[in-house]
Design an enzyme around this catalytic site. Structure first.
Site, PDB file in Angstrom:
ATOM      1  N   GLU A 293       0.825  -1.206   0.000  1.00 46.23           N
ATOM      2  CA  GLU A 293       0.000   0.000   0.000  1.00 46.23           C
ATOM      3  C   GLU A 293       0.866   1.265   0.000  1.00 46.23           C
ATOM      4  O   GLU A 293       0.530   2.255  -0.670  1.00 46.23           O
ATOM      5  CB  GLU A 293      -0.939   0.011   1.212  1.00 46.23           C
ATOM      6  CG  GLU A 293      -1.953  -1.112   1.244  1.00 46.23           C
ATOM      7  CD  GLU A 293      -3.036  -0.971   0.181  1.00 46.23           C
ATOM      8  OE1 GLU A 293      -3.067   0.052  -0.537  1.00 46.23           O
ATOM      9  OE2 GLU A 293      -3.866  -1.886   0.068  1.00 46.23           O
TER      10      GLU A 293
ATOM     11  N   ASP B 107      -4.574  -9.787  -8.691  1.00 42.05           N
ATOM     12  CA  ASP B 107      -4.960  -8.866  -9.758  1.00 42.05           C
ATOM     13  C   ASP B 107      -3.818  -8.022 -10.326  1.00 42.05           C
ATOM     14  O   ASP B 107      -3.506  -8.063 -11.514  1.00 42.05           O
ATOM     15  CB  ASP B 107      -6.102  -7.962  -9.286  1.00 42.05           C
ATOM     16  CG  ASP B 107      -5.841  -7.311  -7.931  1.00 42.05           C
ATOM     17  OD1 ASP B 107      -4.803  -7.609  -7.314  1.00 42.05           O
ATOM     18  OD2 ASP B 107      -6.677  -6.504  -7.485  1.00 42.05           O
TER      19      ASP B 107
ATOM     20  N   GLU C 265     -18.875  -6.118  -2.978  1.00 41.96           N
ATOM     21  CA  GLU C 265     -17.501  -6.555  -2.799  1.00 41.96           C
ATOM     22  C   GLU C 265     -17.306  -7.986  -3.279  1.00 41.96           C
ATOM     23  O   GLU C 265     -16.220  -8.356  -3.728  1.00 41.96           O
ATOM     24  CB  GLU C 265     -17.103  -6.423  -1.321  1.00 41.96           C
ATOM     25  CG  GLU C 265     -15.624  -6.558  -1.048  1.00 41.96           C
ATOM     26  CD  GLU C 265     -14.819  -5.347  -1.537  1.00 41.96           C
ATOM     27  OE1 GLU C 265     -13.648  -5.258  -1.160  1.00 41.96           O
ATOM     28  OE2 GLU C 265     -15.333  -4.505  -2.294  1.00 41.96           O
TER      29      GLU C 265
ATOM     30  N   GLU D 276     -12.335   0.182  -9.832  1.00 50.68           N
ATOM     31  CA  GLU D 276     -12.001  -0.742 -10.922  1.00 50.68           C
ATOM     32  C   GLU D 276     -13.047  -0.767 -12.027  1.00 50.68           C
ATOM     33  O   GLU D 276     -12.713  -0.809 -13.221  1.00 50.68           O
ATOM     34  CB  GLU D 276     -11.794  -2.158 -10.356  1.00 50.68           C
ATOM     35  CG  GLU D 276     -10.518  -2.355  -9.579  1.00 50.68           C
ATOM     36  CD  GLU D 276     -10.565  -1.797  -8.167  1.00 50.68           C
ATOM     37  OE1 GLU D 276      -9.507  -1.702  -7.514  1.00 50.68           O
ATOM     38  OE2 GLU D 276     -11.679  -1.467  -7.707  1.00 50.68           O
TER      39      GLU D 276
ATOM     40  N   THR E  11      -1.486   0.972 -10.882  1.00 52.20           N
ATOM     41  CA  THR E  11      -2.694   0.343 -10.334  1.00 52.20           C
ATOM     42  C   THR E  11      -3.457   1.286  -9.426  1.00 52.20           C
ATOM     43  O   THR E  11      -4.632   1.070  -9.156  1.00 52.20           O
ATOM     44  CB  THR E  11      -2.330  -0.950  -9.571  1.00 52.20           C
ATOM     45  OG1 THR E  11      -3.506  -1.710  -9.317  1.00 52.20           O
ATOM     46  CG2 THR E  11      -1.607  -0.630  -8.263  1.00 52.20           C
TER      47      THR E  11
END
Length: 899
Positions: free
Chosen positions: A54, A197, A291, A309, A395
């Site tokens: 993160e 992902d 989710e 996304e 991302t």
């Protein structure tokens, strides 16, 4: 939801994460000010343990995105002449602080690191997710190429090599979690969503940004495996990497919504359109993308933290096809954000898409990604101050210049292409997919995408599927003993049967009920055996509920006034007794709050005179839930909100449950349960405001829905088929409209005093309508006068037969009345729609002319409700209300006293 619970690091993270968003939006003064603040106020010399993944994508990436944006603006807009690469130096400092995490046997980094002390001794972490390890490449490579220090790119490249080497050679799939010391897979389920992902994303984008063919070849190999084993039509279902024909789970998660956008970059447009259309239909079904959701597109996990996304994929598909359909998709997303996620101080994550309840948080990616992609989706080239096509998005949607491929640094790592060695069992890769021109392959653009979408059937079922297990259970014959599925705590007969079986019910301190079985306390050995069976059934029910994520159909409490708290939605638990609160007008509660005194509500209330027509708050304890409801219903309460007495409870940490009754069906009002944290919000609101209005219902309501619900309830009150709410019709009664921005606002308050609309009670004489009906008026052949109705016999045969009203006259029981226009109908029904409304709507509401046959005045009113509801919630109805306000402020005269 407006208070700040953040520490300094989290605040800095959000500021840094949103830097290049300010630049993209053209907010140049704000961007320059934010860069000043970061440079002067942020330090990473902090004794804090952070997530390596993160921190890399949000903070390091945010610093790099801010840096390249500042450089671009300095060159093209003569801005920020003072800027001397400070953000880049900060990024390098942070990069060095992350490097100790890579000191493992495999080179795969630890999941967390201390920014001041590094790893330290006796670190227990040994696992990390594939996406966490594989999402360092873009930021670290950019840092190396911008600073000239190769160590960052070397570390990230080595990780990508390790993950590729650890793939399952027969399937070319990777797992979700890997051991950072041994390189063994800890979790072998493989998909394209959470846990994996961005590993796939960084392989393809690594090729685009860095120009290394090895990354492209690896991604292409993985892509073929994914489309062979994981892709099932528009769905993507996780499989076991070593047994790819076997599913590893039965749901999809929201993170995989990035995949259609990645397919666009790879050039596989057709499958991208199909998967995106499936996701869009799921979003339409639930207002947001849950989710996690099942292959039948039902909710599996209801949370939605405003993830980007789906919007990201929508943006890339619009760029590829130029199909305006994707603009409509973006508009739907924005509408849902405005209606259901907007709170007084910004936007809040959705705790459960089924109810619309809110999280007390907004993640930094909402500013960094979600809003950025929405802006870019709708922007024209002249709106952009940065040449977006010259950058690649990370991302986290941070900008990295495509020119980085031209930067060369001395590296100790071998070129990626030399590590590429697909196994002989690998399926052949399709080199024709190499970054094709969309304009060349799809010259018809939007026509092509529309054709692909139309080939996909509607995915939304009209009813919820029933599991085979439920069907089997329901078909079994009933047993003479009490079954666990039928048990109701507090029911005297059930408690007696439990006692016979040796089962004792114990209430814990937190209010939960525990069952304890002792064979020695059963009346007979046979009863003891029945008790064991009962307990086994209870255990199985609990397991099934946990496995299937069963949640008792939660409800919500939505605050609609005062303005400061308006639209805050609190998650509430239902009751197994009373009104079901399914959202219809007879199963929803809208009214003012009052707190029971004493708060437990189990004895005679000191303030019982304040209960009539209001929603009463009572605290858990002293008596059963249903007993509180009985007491308060007898005092005239509209509904009951029971709050927890455990100060540590909240919907964030506690599972929703349904309040049990005692087996007696004698409560008719709605009752819901709030945990302490949510209940405290209402208690504080009552202490700080003269009046608090809420709606208690199945899920959050939009402004228009509250409009219609309020009118419906007032209609029912006027007709005597619903209890009268306190204060309805008074100046502080709330009637909602939409402002120009789409946010719900109350039609009262300081800025629009007196605008609220209430439906009047049936007048008792002609003067009570304030000039609406004089002593006698004739309209379209109908003569209306006090207490009587007459009609011209020459009127045509298409006439309505209306029974005489409540007043006794010498007229016949029935008379013919020609209902030729809506004005006559509204006036006779006693609905205060004045001449202004009717004339400006050309004597027709949305239903046009209505000819009623053989109906009573009461029935006539009920039929007119549908017309009035639609009108008052429509754009024209809101315009009418605004015109009425202007007339009140000194403009046109109005003949209506109902407004």
């Amino acid at each position: 939801m407006c208070r700040c619970r953040c520490n300094v690091y989290i605040f800095s993270l959000t500021l840094i994460d949103s830097l290049d968003t300010l630049a993209v939006l053209g907010l140049l003064d704000e961007f320059e000010d934010a860069v000043h603040r970061v440079v002067h106020d942020v330090t990473f010399d902090t004794d804090i343990v952070v997530s390596v993944f993160e921190t890399n994508i949000r903070v390091l990436g945010g610093l790099l995105g801010g840096h390249v944006s500042a450089i671009s603006l300095r060159k093209s807009h003569n801005r920020m002449a003072w800027y001397k690469d400070e953000l880049l130096y900060m990024a390098k400092d942070l990069g060095y602080r992350l490097l100790p995490a890579f000191n493992t046997t495999t080179g795969v980094p630890y999941p967390r690191v201390n920014l001041r002390h590094g790893i330290g001794k006796d670190r227990k972490e040994k696992d990390t997710c594939t996406a966490c390890a594989g999402s360092m490449l873009l930021e670290f490579s950019a840092l190396s190429r911008l600073t000239g220090d190769p160590i960052f790119e070397d570390k990230a490249q080595h990780v990508m090599h390790t993950l590729w080497a650890k793939r399952q050679r027969s399937s070319n799939l990777v797992g979700t979690v890997i051991n950072i010391h041994t390189g063994d897979w800890v979790r072998r389920d493989s998909g394209v969503g959470a846990g994996i992902d961005s590993y796939y994303e960084y392989l393809l984008k690594g090729y685009i940004l860095l120009g290394d063919d090895g990354y492209y070849e690896r991604f292409s190999t993985h892509y073929d495996a994914i489309m062979t084993y994981i892709n099932k039509g528009p769905n993507f279902i996780d499989v076991h990497m070593h047994r790819p024909q076997s599913k590893s789970r039965n749901f999809m998660d929201a993170l995989f919504a990035f995949w259609p956008g990645l397919q666009v970059l790879f050039g596989d447009i057709g499958p991208a359109i199909k998967t995106h259309e499936m996701l869009y239909q799921v979003t339409q079904r639930h207002k947001f993308l849950p989710e996690a959701f099942t292959p039948e597109y039902d909710v599996y996990w209801g949370q939605h933290p405003l993830r980007p996304e789906f919007v990201e994929s929508t943006y890339f598909l619009y760029k590829a096809t130029n199909d305006p359909h994707y603009l409509e998709v973006g508009r739907d997303v924005m509408d849902s954000l405005q209606k259901y996620a907007r709170v007084p101080c910004g936007f809040a994550g959705i705790k459960d898409v089924r109810t619309g309840s809110h999280e007390d948080r907004m993640d930094s990616f909402v500013l960094a990604e979600t809003f950025k992609y929405l802006f870019l989706l709708f922007s024209e080239p002249q709106d952009l101050v940065l040449p977006i096509d010259d950058y690649l998005f990370t991302t986290e949607a941070h900008l990295l210049p495509l020119t980085l491929a031209n930067y060369k640094v001395n590296s100790t790592t071998t070129h990626m292409a030399s590590h590429f060695s697909p196994s002989k069992d690998s399926p052949p890769t399709n080199s024709e997919r190499s970054c094709p021109s969309h304009e060349f392959h799809f010259p018809s653009g939007k026509l092509y995408s529309a054709a692909v979408r139309n080939s996909l059937p509607s995915l939304q079922s009209t009813s919820c599927p029933t599991s085979n297990k439920e069907t089997e259970i329901s078909n079994k014959p009933s047993k003479p003993r009490l079954k666990a599925s039928e048990f109701v705590p507090g029911n005297s007969e059930h408690m007696h049967q439990l006692g016979k079986m040796g089962i004792q019910l114990v209430t814990l301190d937190d209010g939960r009920v525990q069952l304890m079985h002792s064979a020695s306390k059963a009346e007979t050995p046979a009863d003891a055996e029945e008790g064991m069976k009962f307990m086994q059934e209870i255990i199985e029910i609990t397991k099934t509920q946990q496995a299937e994520n069963v949640d008792y159909h939660p409800r919500v409490v939505q605050i609609i006034s005062p303005d400061l708290l308006r639209n805050i939605v609190l998650a509430a638990g239902p009751a197994q007794f009373g009104a079901d609160l399914d959202g219809s007008k007879k199963q929803a509660i809208l009214g003012s709050l009052v707190q029971a005194n004493p708060f437990h509500g189990c004895t005679e209330l000191v303030n019982k005179d304040q209960v009539q027509g209001r929603i009463v708050m009572a605290q858990r304890g002293n008596c059963m839930f249903i007993e509180k409801a009985r007491i308060l219903e007898k005092l005239g309460a509209l509904g009951v909100i029971i709050t927890d007495n455990n100060e540590s409870s909240s919907s964030d940490t506690s599972a929703t449950f349904a309040m049990s009754g005692d087996g007696t069906d004698d409560v008719n009002i709605g009752v819901v349960f709030l945990f302490y944290k949510e209940g405290k919000i209402l208690v504080d609101a009552l202490q700080n405001n003269a009046r608090v209005d809420v709606v208690v219902v199945d899920k959050a309501k939009s402004a228009d829905e509250i409009n219609i619900l309020d009118i419906q309830l007032q209609m029912d009150e006027r007709l005597g088929i619903a209890p009268v709410r306190a204060n309805v019709g008074t100046p502080d009664a709330r009637y909602y409209q939409q402002d120009d921005g789409g946010a719900a606002i109350p039609s009262g308050g300081p800025q629009s005093e007196g605008l609220q609309t209430t439906l009047p009670r049936q007048p008792t004489d002609s003067t009570s309508q304030g000039g609406m009906m004089p002593d006698e008026v004739e309209l379209a052949g109908i003569k209306l006068s006090e207490g009587s109705i007459t009609a011209d016999a020459s009127q045509d045969e298409d006439a309505a037969v209306i029974e005489e009203g409540s007043k006794q006259t010498s007229k016949p029981d029935k008379v013919f009345v020609n209902v030729d226009n809506v004005q006559d109908l509204l006036q006779y029904a006693g609905l205060e729609a004045d001449l202004y409304l009717v004339n400006n709507h050309q004597n027709k509401l949305e239903e046009g002319r209505e000819i009623y046959s053989k109906v009573s005045p009461q029935e006539l009113q009920l039929r007119m409700e549908k017309i009035l509801f639609k009108y008052m919630a429509s754009d024209k109805g809101r315009t009418y209300q605004q015109d009425q306000q202007r007339s009140k402020d000194g403009g046109l005269e109005s003949t209506s006293v109902g407004v």
